[in-house]
Design a protein around this motif. Structure first.
Motif, mmCIF file in Angstrom:
data_model
loop_
_atom_site.group_PDB
_atom_site.id
_atom_site.type_symbol
_atom_site.label_atom_id
_atom_site.label_comp_id
_atom_site.label_asym_id
_atom_site.label_seq_id
_atom_site.Cartn_x
_atom_site.Cartn_y
_atom_site.Cartn_z
ATOM 1 N N ASP A 132 46.073 42.365 51.473
ATOM 2 C CA ASP A 132 47.413 41.893 51.803
ATOM 3 C C ASP A 132 48.356 43.081 51.678
ATOM 4 O OD1 ASP A 132 49.634 40.331 52.333
ATOM 5 O OD2 ASP A 132 49.790 39.576 50.282
ATOM 6 N N GLY A 133 48.510 43.816 52.765
ATOM 7 C CA GLY A 133 49.312 45.033 52.715
ATOM 8 C C GLY A 133 48.606 46.075 51.869
ATOM 9 N N VAL A 134 49.276 46.537 50.825
ATOM 10 C CA VAL A 134 48.673 47.545 49.943
ATOM 11 C C VAL A 134 47.850 46.906 48.831
ATOM 12 C CG1 VAL A 134 50.455 49.260 50.409
ATOM 13 C CG2 VAL A 134 50.738 47.686 48.489
ATOM 14 N N TRP A 135 47.934 45.592 48.701
ATOM 15 C CA TRP A 135 47.230 44.895 47.623
ATOM 16 C C TRP A 135 45.881 44.369 48.098
ATOM 17 C CZ3 TRP A 135 49.399 45.702 43.140
ATOM 18 C CH2 TRP A 135 50.763 45.936 43.087
ATOM 19 N N THR A 136 44.923 44.379 47.197
ATOM 20 C CA THR A 136 43.630 43.752 47.442
ATOM 21 C C THR A 136 43.438 42.672 46.392
ATOM 22 O OG1 THR A 136 42.727 45.809 48.317
ATOM 23 C CG2 THR A 136 41.149 44.112 47.676
ATOM 24 N N HIS A 137 43.252 41.461 46.857
ATOM 25 C CA HIS A 137 43.043 40.317 45.967
ATOM 26 C C HIS A 137 41.553 39.998 45.925
ATOM 27 C CE1 HIS A 137 47.344 39.401 45.806
ATOM 28 N NE2 HIS A 137 47.346 39.817 47.072
ATOM 29 N N TYR A 138 41.061 39.744 44.731
ATOM 30 C CA TYR A 138 39.650 39.427 44.527
ATOM 31 C C TYR A 138 39.515 37.998 44.050
ATOM 32 C CZ TYR A 138 38.879 44.440 44.776
ATOM 33 O OH TYR A 138 38.821 45.737 45.208
ATOM 34 N N GLU A 139 38.425 37.364 44.461
ATOM 35 C CA GLU A 139 38.082 36.039 43.959
ATOM 36 C C GLU A 139 36.569 35.905 43.970
ATOM 37 O OE1 GLU A 139 39.120 32.664 46.458
ATOM 38 O OE2 GLU A 139 39.257 34.014 48.179
ATOM 39 N N LEU B 112 35.023 40.500 34.037
ATOM 40 C CA LEU B 112 35.739 40.368 35.306
ATOM 41 C C LEU B 112 35.399 39.046 35.992
ATOM 42 C CD1 LEU B 112 35.436 43.996 36.692
ATOM 43 C CD2 LEU B 112 37.552 42.823 36.059
ATOM 44 N N ILE B 113 34.134 38.687 35.985
ATOM 45 C CA ILE B 113 33.704 37.416 36.571
ATOM 46 C C ILE B 113 34.369 36.256 35.846
ATOM 47 C CG2 ILE B 113 31.725 35.866 36.861
ATOM 48 C CD1 ILE B 113 30.051 38.466 37.358
ATOM 49 N N GLY C 295 41.105 32.320 39.440
ATOM 50 C CA GLY C 295 40.908 31.967 40.836
ATOM 51 C C GLY C 295 40.986 33.179 41.736
ATOM 52 N N MET C 296 42.108 33.903 41.705
ATOM 53 C CA MET C 296 42.283 35.098 42.514
ATOM 54 C C MET C 296 43.204 36.043 41.764
ATOM 55 S SD MET C 296 43.777 35.502 46.397
ATOM 56 C CE MET C 296 42.494 34.545 47.179
ATOM 57 N N SER D 164 44.746 45.449 39.655
ATOM 58 C CA SER D 164 45.671 45.878 38.598
ATOM 59 C C SER D 164 45.941 44.751 37.605
ATOM 60 C CB SER D 164 46.971 46.397 39.194
ATOM 61 O OG SER D 164 47.581 45.424 39.995
ATOM 62 N N ALA D 165 46.009 43.512 38.080
ATOM 63 C CA ALA D 165 46.203 42.376 37.160
ATOM 64 C C ALA D 165 44.988 42.209 36.266
ATOM 65 C CB ALA D 165 46.468 41.101 37.945
ATOM 66 N N LEU D 166 43.804 42.390 36.820
ATOM 67 C CA LEU D 166 42.585 42.289 36.011
ATOM 68 C C LEU D 166 42.512 43.425 35.001
ATOM 69 C CD1 LEU D 166 40.160 41.285 38.875
ATOM 70 C CD2 LEU D 166 40.821 39.846 36.943
#
Length: 84
Positions: free
Chosen positions: A57-64, A13-14, A21-22, A26-28
């Motif tokens: 961002d709304g229902v989405w969570t973005h990780y970086e 994941l890292i 980048g971000m 679900s994409a990961l």
């Protein structure tokens, strides 16, 4: 910190976040052979360890990646072991 980094899924994941980048959980999950629930669990551990940041961002969570100097350590250990 070593206990957090001891799991191969967390290292992947890292690496994925370092490349992208971000990304959303679900994409990961789509890029790894694990369920989205499992990815979410590992991302939560990485977040609480300060390795990743998250942005809602709304229902989405973005990780970086946060300012994580341990990435250098992961790269060095991988290079010493002959892992790309």
């Amino acid at each position: 910190m070593f206990k957090v980094l001891a799991d191969p899924i967390r290292i992947r994941l890292i690496e994925a976040l370092n490349d992208r980048g971000m990304a959303t959980g679900s994409a990961l999950a789509a890029s790894l052979p694990v369920t989205q629930q499992n990815v979410s669990k590992h991302l939560r551990v990485l977040y609480h360890a300060g390795i990743v940041k998250r942005h809602r961002d709304g229902v989405w969570t973005h990780y970086e990646l946060a300012d994580f100097v341990g990435l250098w350590l992961i790269e060095q250990v991988g290079a010493a072991a002959g892992v790309d």
